[in-house]
Design a protein around this motif. Structure first.
Motif, PDB file in Angstrom:
ATOM      1  N   SER A  25      22.410  21.965  13.120  1.00  0.00           N
ATOM      2  CA  SER A  25      23.485  22.447  12.248  1.00  0.00           C
ATOM      3  C   SER A  25      23.600  23.966  12.308  1.00  0.00           C
ATOM      4  N   VAL A  26      22.450  24.640  12.380  1.00  0.00           N
ATOM      5  CA  VAL A  26      22.435  26.110  12.359  1.00  0.00           C
ATOM      6  C   VAL A  26      22.599  26.697  13.754  1.00  0.00           C
ATOM      7  N   VAL A  27      21.842  26.180  14.728  1.00  0.00           N
ATOM      8  CA  VAL A  27      21.803  26.788  16.062  1.00  0.00           C
ATOM      9  C   VAL A  27      22.924  26.276  16.966  1.00  0.00           C
ATOM     10  N   PHE A  28      23.090  24.942  17.040  1.00  0.00           N
ATOM     11  CA  PHE A  28      24.067  24.375  17.964  1.00  0.00           C
ATOM     12  C   PHE A  28      25.493  24.446  17.409  1.00  0.00           C
ATOM     13  N   TYR A  29      25.657  23.979  16.166  1.00  0.00           N
ATOM     14  CA  TYR A  29      27.004  23.905  15.592  1.00  0.00           C
ATOM     15  C   TYR A  29      27.363  25.120  14.739  1.00  0.00           C
TER      16      TYR A  29
ATOM     17  N   ALA B  90      24.200   8.489   0.871  1.00  0.00           N
ATOM     18  CA  ALA B  90      24.447   9.652   1.734  1.00  0.00           C
ATOM     19  C   ALA B  90      25.585   9.368   2.700  1.00  0.00           C
ATOM     20  N   ASP B  91      25.637   8.156   3.210  1.00  0.00           N
ATOM     21  CA  ASP B  91      26.707   7.763   4.122  1.00  0.00           C
ATOM     22  C   ASP B  91      28.050   7.804   3.411  1.00  0.00           C
ATOM     23  N   ALA B  92      28.120   7.210   2.219  1.00  0.00           N
ATOM     24  CA  ALA B  92      29.386   7.149   1.482  1.00  0.00           C
ATOM     25  C   ALA B  92      29.869   8.531   1.063  1.00  0.00           C
ATOM     26  N   VAL B  93      28.939   9.384   0.661  1.00  0.00           N
ATOM     27  CA  VAL B  93      29.318  10.719   0.188  1.00  0.00           C
ATOM     28  C   VAL B  93      29.680  11.624   1.358  1.00  0.00           C
ATOM     29  N   GLY B  94      28.908  11.572   2.446  1.00  0.00           N
ATOM     30  CA  GLY B  94      29.129  12.453   3.581  1.00  0.00           C
ATOM     31  C   GLY B  94      30.295  12.016   4.440  1.00  0.00           C
ATOM     32  N   MET B  95      30.092  10.950   5.201  1.00  0.00           N
ATOM     33  CA  MET B  95      31.139  10.413   6.067  1.00  0.00           C
ATOM     34  C   MET B  95      32.335   9.920   5.249  1.00  0.00           C
TER      35      MET B  95
ATOM     36  N   SER C 293      24.001   5.833  10.087  1.00  0.00           N
ATOM     37  CA  SER C 293      22.883   5.110   9.476  1.00  0.00           C
ATOM     38  C   SER C 293      21.594   5.343  10.238  1.00  0.00           C
ATOM     39  N   GLY C 294      21.703   5.659  11.525  1.00  0.00           N
ATOM     40  CA  GLY C 294      20.515   5.945  12.315  1.00  0.00           C
ATOM     41  C   GLY C 294      19.952   7.324  12.050  1.00  0.00           C
ATOM     42  N   MET C 295      20.506   8.021  11.067  1.00  0.00           N
ATOM     43  CA  MET C 295      20.056   9.379  10.769  1.00  0.00           C
ATOM     44  C   MET C 295      19.651   9.561   9.314  1.00  0.00           C
ATOM     45  N   SER C 296      20.405   8.934   8.387  1.00  0.00           N
ATOM     46  CA  SER C 296      20.209   9.260   6.973  1.00  0.00           C
ATOM     47  C   SER C 296      19.270   8.313   6.234  1.00  0.00           C
ATOM     48  N   GLY C 297      19.357   7.002   6.516  1.00  0.00           N
ATOM     49  CA  GLY C 297      18.540   6.021   5.791  1.00  0.00           C
ATOM     50  C   GLY C 297      19.014   5.749   4.384  1.00  0.00           C
TER      51      GLY C 297
ATOM     52  N   ILE D   1      21.401  17.744   4.674  1.00  0.00           N
ATOM     53  CA  ILE D   1      21.712  18.784   5.668  1.00  0.00           C
ATOM     54  C   ILE D   1      22.828  18.307   6.591  1.00  0.00           C
ATOM     55  N   MET D   2      22.772  17.045   6.982  1.00  0.00           N
ATOM     56  CA  MET D   2      23.825  16.505   7.853  1.00  0.00           C
ATOM     57  C   MET D   2      25.177  16.498   7.160  1.00  0.00           C
ATOM     58  N   ASN D   3      25.164  16.308   5.855  1.00  0.00           N
ATOM     59  CA  ASN D   3      26.423  16.257   5.110  1.00  0.00           C
ATOM     60  C   ASN D   3      27.076  17.623   4.951  1.00  0.00           C
ATOM     61  N   ILE D   4      26.277  18.696   4.944  1.00  0.00           N
ATOM     62  CA  ILE D   4      26.874  20.028   4.780  1.00  0.00           C
ATOM     63  C   ILE D   4      27.256  20.638   6.121  1.00  0.00           C
ATOM     64  N   GLY D   5      26.693  20.139   7.210  1.00  0.00           N
ATOM     65  CA  GLY D   5      27.040  20.637   8.534  1.00  0.00           C
ATOM     66  C   GLY D   5      28.283  19.949   9.059  1.00  0.00           C
ATOM     67  N   SER D   6      28.559  20.189  10.340  1.00  0.00           N
ATOM     68  CA  SER D   6      29.756  19.577  10.939  1.00  0.00           C
ATOM     69  C   SER D   6      29.402  18.321  11.719  1.00  0.00           C
TER      70      SER D   6
END
Length: 431
Positions: free
Chosen positions: A255-259, A115-120, A107-111, A70-75
């Motif tokens: 991701s949905v409400v704030f951003y 996910a880090d390499a693909v997203g960020m 890293s404090g979000m995804s574990g 979810i973090m990777n598809i949001g902003s």
């Protein structure tokens, strides 16, 4: 006649070499072992199901995977990168430092390192290579290296797996990973600075101080996720598994409400991706549970402990041997397989040497992460090569300095247990 256990190992290796997943290979090998030994083959399925359904902690894995997707598809990634750029972009090799800091925050979000390499990774690599500021191979190399911090700073999917097989507290393991993760980030930041000076990499745009409050405010909802997770776990409000559910819900909420950056179709694709990743991990765990039954029947952990005991190794000698073993295994095996197959075999030997199992868990996970950036397997190398289109060997050439920096951090983590266990002890750990 060849021993059934030997045939089982040969079958597992052969199936893996021919392209079968490690999990399925272990299931097939265990099934053959039971038949050759004259046991009821249904023991395999019974052991597998009991291991999967009786372990509440396993639920954390799909939930952390979903949160990361979810973090990777949001902003979130864009806002976190802007925040990191405002903090450290002004120094020599600035975007390299941004890469390190953004990975530390994410890293404090995804574990998950992947996910880090693909997203960020996609975003920061584009930033670094734009206008030819950095070579594609260097951008890919530092992105792969910094992603290894993901599973060290809590939350951490590999540490959840280790907690299951070594019967340790997930909360204490998470706490034990904080300082080592910061040390790894510091080592890579120093190495990036040295390389930037040597290659004359540019200083990034300097963000005016007056802009910092606005940029921080925009990133604040994302930055609060690690605070909520770790505060909830160590405050006794929720278990790590419940924290994983909160992470997924919170990531979706902001991701949905704030951003307002996630459409229904994107969310659906994130669910599908999470389901595929979870299934892959689930097959690996199921295969490991079944194979561990075989290992127990063969009394392999006891045999290994007795064999190691014959050499009368000191604790230092044993830890050196363990690190060499895991670094070599990391070159050819996936990290999850190392955790689920090798750790249960070694736990009795580790306990016999008087080594703390939480400390050992951090050593194992750091080694497993190093395996993600060492050839020939090096999953993170393949991911960043795919993103940049660079030949793998160019990326390997640029990543060696970071591997050496991380090995330096690993030496400290291995031989200074008080450094690793400082925070867990503050939280009540008695080890």
């Amino acid at each position: 006649m060849t021993d059934p256990f030997t045939l089982t190992l040969i079958l597992i290796v052969a199936l893996s070499l021919f392209g079968a997943s490690v999990g399925l290979s272990m299931m097939a090998g265990s099934f053959v072992y039971l038949i050759l030994k004259g046991f009821d083959p249904s023991i395999a399925s019974e052991t597998m199901l009991q291991g999967l359904f009786n372990n509440y902690t396993l639920l954390a894995i799909p939930l952390f995977i979903l949160a990361a997707d979810i973090m990777n598809i949001g902003s979130l990634a864009d806002r976190l990168l802007r925040f990191a750029q405002a903090l450290v972009g002004r120094f020599r090799g600035g975007l390299g430092h941004v890469n390190v800091v953004s990975s530390l925050i994410f890293s404090g979000m995804s574990g998950s390192a992947v996910a880090d390499a693909v997203g960020m990774g996609k975003i920061i690599i584009n930033m670094m290579t734009r206008d030819g500021k950095y070579t594609h191979s260097y951008a890919a190399a530092i992105t792969a290296a910094t992603a290894t911090v993901g599973p060290i700073i809590p939350p951490s999917i590999p540490m959840v797996l280790y907690a299951i097989v070594a019967d340790q507290s997930v909360g204490f393991l998470f706490a034990a990973g904080m300082l080592p993760g910061l040390l790894m980030a510091l080592a890579m930041g120093i190495m990036n600075y040295v390389i930037a000076r040597k290659r004359n990499f540019p200083v990034d745009e300097v963000v005016p101080v007056r802009e910092l409050p606005r940029i921080t405010w925009q990133a604040m909802p994302a930055l609060m996720l690690p605070v909520i997770l770790l505060g909830g776990i160590y405050g006794g409000i929720m278990t790590p598994t419940e924290a994983a559910a909160v992470a997924a819900a919170y990531a979706l909420l902001i991701s949905v409400v704030f951003y307002r950056s996630v459409s229904f179709s994107e969310f659906y694709q994130a669910l599908l991706g999470s389901a595929r990743s979870t299934a892959s991990v689930g097959v690996l765990v199921a295969g490991a549970i079944t194979f561990n039954y075989v290992i127990t029947r063969e009394q392999l952990p006891i045999s290994i402990a007795e064999f190691v005991g014959q050499f009368e190794l000191s604790t230092t000698g044993f830890l050196i041997l363990i690190n060499v073993l895991f670094l070599v295994l990391g070159m050819v095996l996936e990290g999850g397989a190392i955790l689920l197959i090798v750790v249960p075999i070694l736990v009795p030997s580790v306990q016999a040497m008087g080594i703390d199992l939480v400390h050992f868990g951090v050593i194992v996970v750091v080694n497993a992460m190093l395996g993600l950036i060492t050839p020939p397997y090096g999953l993170l190398l393949f991911i960043t090569a795919n993103i940049t289109g660079e030949p793998l060997m160019r990326i390997v050439k640029d990543i060696w300095p970071f591997i050496l920096a991380l090995i330096g951090a690993l030496i400290v983590i291995t031989f200074v247990p008080d450094f690793v266990l400082f925070l867990p002890r503050l939280l009540g750990y008695q080890g």
